[in-house]
Design a protein around this motif. Sequence first.
Motif, PDB file in Angstrom:
ATOM      1  N   ASN A  54       0.798  -1.219   0.000  1.00 34.64           N
ATOM      2  CA  ASN A  54       0.000   0.000   0.000  1.00 34.64           C
ATOM      3  C   ASN A  54       0.835   1.275   0.000  1.00 34.64           C
ATOM      4  OD1 ASN A  54      -2.425  -1.334  -0.109  1.00 34.64           O
ATOM      5  ND2 ASN A  54      -2.576  -1.533   2.115  1.00 34.64           N
ATOM      6  N   SER A  92     -14.397   6.565  -3.845  1.00 33.12           N
ATOM      7  CA  SER A  92     -15.145   6.371  -2.604  1.00 33.12           C
ATOM      8  C   SER A  92     -14.562   5.213  -1.810  1.00 33.12           C
ATOM      9  CB  SER A  92     -16.620   6.085  -2.905  1.00 33.12           C
ATOM     10  OG  SER A  92     -17.199   7.166  -3.565  1.00 33.12           O
ATOM     11  N   ASN A  93     -13.415   4.715  -2.230  1.00 36.09           N
ATOM     12  CA  ASN A  93     -12.785   3.605  -1.531  1.00 36.09           C
ATOM     13  C   ASN A  93     -11.918   4.137  -0.391  1.00 36.09           C
ATOM     14  OD1 ASN A  93     -10.113   1.842  -1.345  1.00 36.09           O
ATOM     15  ND2 ASN A  93     -11.856   0.519  -1.777  1.00 36.09           N
ATOM     16  N   ALA A  94     -12.080   3.532   0.788  1.00 32.03           N
ATOM     17  CA  ALA A  94     -11.414   4.041   1.986  1.00 32.03           C
ATOM     18  C   ALA A  94      -9.889   4.031   1.831  1.00 32.03           C
ATOM     19  CB  ALA A  94     -11.816   3.209   3.198  1.00 32.03           C
ATOM     20  N   LEU A  95      -9.342   2.931   1.311  1.00 29.12           N
ATOM     21  CA  LEU A  95      -7.886   2.823   1.193  1.00 29.12           C
ATOM     22  C   LEU A  95      -7.345   3.805   0.160  1.00 29.12           C
ATOM     23  CD1 LEU A  95      -5.218   1.458   1.823  1.00 29.12           C
ATOM     24  CD2 LEU A  95      -5.794  -0.309   0.165  1.00 29.12           C
ATOM     25  N   THR A 153      -8.647   6.545  -0.884  1.00 34.00           N
ATOM     26  CA  THR A 153      -8.803   7.901  -0.373  1.00 34.00           C
ATOM     27  C   THR A 153      -7.701   8.246   0.619  1.00 34.00           C
ATOM     28  OG1 THR A 153     -11.181   7.696  -0.679  1.00 34.00           O
ATOM     29  CG2 THR A 153     -10.428   9.428   0.812  1.00 34.00           C
ATOM     30  N   ARG A 154      -7.422   7.315   1.545  1.00 33.33           N
ATOM     31  CA  ARG A 154      -6.403   7.570   2.553  1.00 33.33           C
ATOM     32  C   ARG A 154      -5.010   7.682   1.918  1.00 33.33           C
ATOM     33  NH1 ARG A 154      -5.770   9.689   7.663  1.00 33.33           N
ATOM     34  NH2 ARG A 154      -3.545   9.447   8.019  1.00 33.33           N
ATOM     35  N   LEU A 155      -4.715   6.792   0.975  1.00 34.81           N
ATOM     36  CA  LEU A 155      -3.372   6.796   0.385  1.00 34.81           C
ATOM     37  C   LEU A 155      -3.111   8.081  -0.382  1.00 34.81           C
ATOM     38  CD1 LEU A 155      -3.129   3.067  -0.792  1.00 34.81           C
ATOM     39  CD2 LEU A 155      -1.981   4.126   1.164  1.00 34.81           C
ATOM     40  N   PHE A 168      -4.658  10.909   0.147  1.00 36.24           N
ATOM     41  CA  PHE A 168      -4.622  11.962   1.162  1.00 36.24           C
ATOM     42  C   PHE A 168      -3.219  12.083   1.760  1.00 36.24           C
ATOM     43  CE2 PHE A 168      -4.777  12.764   5.782  1.00 36.24           C
ATOM     44  CZ  PHE A 168      -5.211  14.081   5.778  1.00 36.24           C
ATOM     45  N   GLU A 169      -2.607  10.951   2.118  1.00 35.49           N
ATOM     46  CA  GLU A 169      -1.259  11.000   2.701  1.00 35.49           C
ATOM     47  C   GLU A 169      -0.219  11.486   1.696  1.00 35.49           C
ATOM     48  OE1 GLU A 169       0.110   7.712   5.056  1.00 35.49           O
ATOM     49  OE2 GLU A 169      -1.740   7.561   6.214  1.00 35.49           O
ATOM     50  N   ASP A 199      -9.823   6.007   9.287  1.00 37.13           N
ATOM     51  CA  ASP A 199     -10.173   6.168   7.863  1.00 37.13           C
ATOM     52  C   ASP A 199     -10.221   4.816   7.153  1.00 37.13           C
ATOM     53  OD1 ASP A 199     -10.369   8.873   8.079  1.00 37.13           O
ATOM     54  OD2 ASP A 199      -8.725   9.348   6.708  1.00 37.13           O
ATOM     55  N   LEU A 200      -9.265   3.945   7.486  1.00 38.89           N
ATOM     56  CA  LEU A 200      -9.193   2.666   6.779  1.00 38.89           C
ATOM     57  C   LEU A 200     -10.396   1.779   7.059  1.00 38.89           C
ATOM     58  CD1 LEU A 200      -5.399   1.865   7.202  1.00 38.89           C
ATOM     59  CD2 LEU A 200      -6.589   2.488   5.095  1.00 38.89           C
ATOM     60  N   ASP A 252     -17.509   2.559   1.811  1.00 40.22           N
ATOM     61  CA  ASP A 252     -17.707   3.524   0.731  1.00 40.22           C
ATOM     62  C   ASP A 252     -18.827   4.516   1.020  1.00 40.22           C
ATOM     63  OD1 ASP A 252     -15.876   1.840  -0.274  1.00 40.22           O
ATOM     64  OD2 ASP A 252     -16.934   1.380  -2.128  1.00 40.22           O
ATOM     65  N   ILE A 276     -17.794   7.291   3.304  1.00 41.88           N
ATOM     66  CA  ILE A 276     -16.920   8.273   2.658  1.00 41.88           C
ATOM     67  C   ILE A 276     -17.735   9.231   1.812  1.00 41.88           C
ATOM     68  CG2 ILE A 276     -15.145   8.487   0.881  1.00 41.88           C
ATOM     69  CD1 ILE A 276     -13.782   6.100   2.088  1.00 41.88           C
TER      70      ILE A 276
END
Lengths: 198, 198, 198, 198, 198, 198
Positions: free
Chosen positions: C97, C117-120, C122-124, C126-127, D181-182, D186, D189
């Motif tokens: 990841n 709209s996928n959590a992972l 979106t987070r990746l 974002f970081e 967040d993880l 969907d 989000i």
Amino acid sequence: MNQYTSEKLQGIHGTSVKRAFYIGRFQPLHNGHVMVINMLCEQADEIIIGIGSAQKSHTQVDPFTAGERVLMITRTLVASNIHKMWYVIPIEDLQRNALWVSHIRAMTPPFDQVYSSNALVTRLFFEAGVDICSPIMHERDSLSGTEIRRRICTNGSWEDLVPYEVVQVIKEVDGVSRLQDLMLDDVDISERANMHHS
Amino acid sequence: MNQYTSEKLQGIHGTSVKRAFYIGRFQPLHNGHVMVINMLCEQADEIIIGIGSAQKSHTQVDPFTAGERVLMITRTLVASNIHKMWYVIPIEDLQRNALWVSHIRAMTPPFDQVYSSNALVTRLFFEAGVDICSPIMHERDSLSGTEIRRRICTNGSWEDLVPYEVVQVIKEVDGVSRLQDLMLDDVDISERANMHHS
Amino acid sequence: MNQYTSEKLQGIHGTSVKRAFYIGRFQPLHNGHVMVINMLCEQADEIIIGIGSAQKSHTQVDPFTAGERVLMITRTLVASNIHKMWYVIPIEDLQRNALWVSHIRAMTPPFDQVYSSNALVTRLFFEAGVDICSPIMHERDSLSGTEIRRRICTNGSWEDLVPYEVVQVIKEVDGVSRLQDLMLDDVDISERANMHHS
Amino acid sequence: MNQYTSEKLQGIHGTSVKRAFYIGRFQPLHNGHVMVINMLCEQADEIIIGIGSAQKSHTQVDPFTAGERVLMITRTLVASNIHKMWYVIPIEDLQRNALWVSHIRAMTPPFDQVYSSNALVTRLFFEAGVDICSPIMHERDSLSGTEIRRRICTNGSWEDLVPYEVVQVIKEVDGVSRLQDLMLDDVDISERANMHHS
Amino acid sequence: MNQYTSEKLQGIHGTSVKRAFYIGRFQPLHNGHVMVINMLCEQADEIIIGIGSAQKSHTQVDPFTAGERVLMITRTLVASNIHKMWYVIPIEDLQRNALWVSHIRAMTPPFDQVYSSNALVTRLFFEAGVDICSPIMHERDSLSGTEIRRRICTNGSWEDLVPYEVVQVIKEVDGVSRLQDLMLDDVDISERANMHHS
Amino acid sequence: MNQYTSEKLQGIHGTSVKRAFYIGRFQPLHNGHVMVINMLCEQADEIIIGIGSAQKSHTQVDPFTAGERVLMITRTLVASNIHKMWYVIPIEDLQRNALWVSHIRAMTPPFDQVYSSNALVTRLFFEAGVDICSPIMHERDSLSGTEIRRRICTNGSWEDLVPYEVVQVIKEVDGVSRLQDLMLDDVDISERANMHHS
């Protein structure tokens, strides 16, 4: 004196050799597999036995190494009076279904016929235009790797479900204790260790 | 009648089976390999032949698939009147030398003795504490895969350097034209295509 | 006459091209995806559609190959009167990841905006400091790949949930029978085979 | 002044250095791990801490990168007044259990003793002939990575279960919001995005 | 107005679409490639351009990322007044030649015809029973990736050997300095750094 | 008494810790590397030493395992009176240059400064927007891994080119004979074996 009788040499040298391919994980080889292999021997000149997930071992689902499974199958074939030429070939997973048939073809001598009851294997060979036979599975409740591994783990009765040679190999490689150890959870291990130390 | 004589069964069932391991790429199997295999048969109860770089094929250095090499070796062993139990096992590269001996051990039945003249193989087994024999290589100038592939590419004389069964397999898989095609460069291909189209 | 109108060329040649990236597995492309793509077209000069898990196919969760999904998406875009330049790019999984954003960037033209709209995902992003839009999902109960694959497997009504072009592609590649075959278990296959043979 | 006291130098230079190996995923390092490390320090001259699944991050089960875990462990060791030489080594998964012990040995300095309560690790080192200690696990209900990650996700109380330095690192890398967040799905989000945009 | 003219739609929707596949590394795309693409457009309804070694970049032989090469090819096709439907698809290496044709097929829409002058590609498709055309290569001395990369590194004249759009992309991604930096050796870098610091 | 002095703790706990990253293969660690490490210590609060190609060993170019290289570096740092906090981290190759900087970042604590004289490393960090220092290399003719390995192989004088601790480690792991064995060719091995047996 030679290990291949003239009957077999006919197969291996002939131009019209009919080879059948059979794949399984053989964790472990059991009597259901042996029935299929016997059926193959009646219908083909030579048989190719592919050992799937060859890179896996030491899990509850895949406890035995490829080498241990090669030994189980070879010894059983020898003891089974099989009159056909055979090939026992470990095959590592590829993780790409669309390439899997090519992977099998690259790892084995050419074959014309596939025996499998697995949905994915059957579909992949079907899309590749290869003839597939789905052998009738006998006594699926007991003659399955899952059930046999469950019995080994719980000290149930499993020896009658596999060939005698497989019992031997599992004992030689300390397979019963391996399977039982792999199913312990962390607390069990600490407690067992604790007993040893106290 | 069975493909394994009583002499062999003694090996496979005995508790004191002495197995020898021999690994090569066998691109292709040649008479030098066969001499080593014959030597192994004199010194061990069972022999394991590992086919290295099993995942490679269709290059000038590694032209044949693992399956094609399995066929070369098996047919030759059958024709060679070998009186010992054998295992022919394709082994994929791991690209991690420090893990290679464990990789071999996981893919094969247990063995006690290794035969190899390769510097890396020899060193890795030495560090793992395994006994190694380095067989004397005969006629290294001609009995080498490199030389045989060179002769195939240049329409030289190569058939006498390999067993008869290997000549057969190479012909069946169209191996001569494969090797010659693989050595063409882009300009050759365009020109050849041009001739065909003109 | 050219497939790119002047409006689009402005996008592709301009120095201030604003590209949006949208990733999904598209197993299969459905009307919910198309709504998002239409929204992207309103907000960006060019759109990049990444096909995730490109190496997967022939499973119940990922039945279609990357090439089949490229075909679904391209045909639908052509039929949708999209007035923007687009790129459809298969992207293999990386299984790491922390490297995934770099992997995406290496496989695609540069982009400024991500829709997911996928959590992972979106987070990746974002970081990594990238702007993300999470589009509102319409009719999530029916407009989801999971639901559509379930309906295909059970001969339910699914054709209205995907573009007409996707129905076409699924039929051309025999997708309905592929999905239904993949969900069979071993006993089903043996029984079906048995009926065929009796 | 040097970071290694004479006591430690004795360890590192001596010919009879006794090293202990301890492996975990440390997602995150918690007080249970620290108790084991303290025990190791009493029984060995030098300790090797292997960070397993080093290639994983940004999942609910493996949220932190290898680098973040190196930081957690090193800061905690420094603050813990550990009087022994230590090595903190990220180790990527191999996905081949039969090779795993060799993989560990290749990535670390030589060691004589292994501490683990994991069933697979224990079995693999046992088969390799290495001495294993299974430390008694204290307060398994709360002192487990699973429980700590659950509490972080649900805004429960977790800070007392890990060393102070780990709280620091998790805050510095924005770990609480990463974990939370993880675990979003969907729909969450989209709704959150919707609120931001309205 | 739509990017696909009626002529193209006929291709994409017809049941008898004839697709041609052309693969290269395109490091970078040059005028020789464009000539082949133009030829394909005359002979097929739709063309598929595979970008090989997609995972490679930042080496002297493979300097550009897959995304950069997608951009080069797409912009050039747009500017070239191509009247056919096209697909531009990055394809990662597989390192297993015997599986490569299946890999290509899984990543692309179905095709009937392959264009290539590469010996390996030609042989692999030949063995898979696919029709291959080997286009005549024009001006191989200058119209080759090797020669163009050499000229970029040595500040030679290269812009006339590639489409105008490729010059643009290479400049936008700072490609000239990337290639020149990659060919420096360690001493050069130290000296250059030294000059900067002095 | 603790291995980290108050001076170091300031570094590890401070919010404004300045970390420098230095990567090499260290096959083996030599005096040129040590000079660079000393320079880093003057310019940063903490230093991170990445051991590249960690998965490689037992080749003429990469003879030592990651664990052996960890030992070389750690012992040398201990003996060098380094007054800064350090991290020694084995890093496996990724074979994807565009992802390499992210790979490094995932495996290490955060850093602000990179020291390297390698063309690829320098370029990759430059494109990622990271500050790079290219240290002046002293006595490149002798202080290079290539030269040191060459001298070890040919029984030349190499001990003065590496720290004393590295000489120790190489002897402990039988490194001289490993390197010399790896450079033998097949004929040498057969002859040597022959002598032993005669």
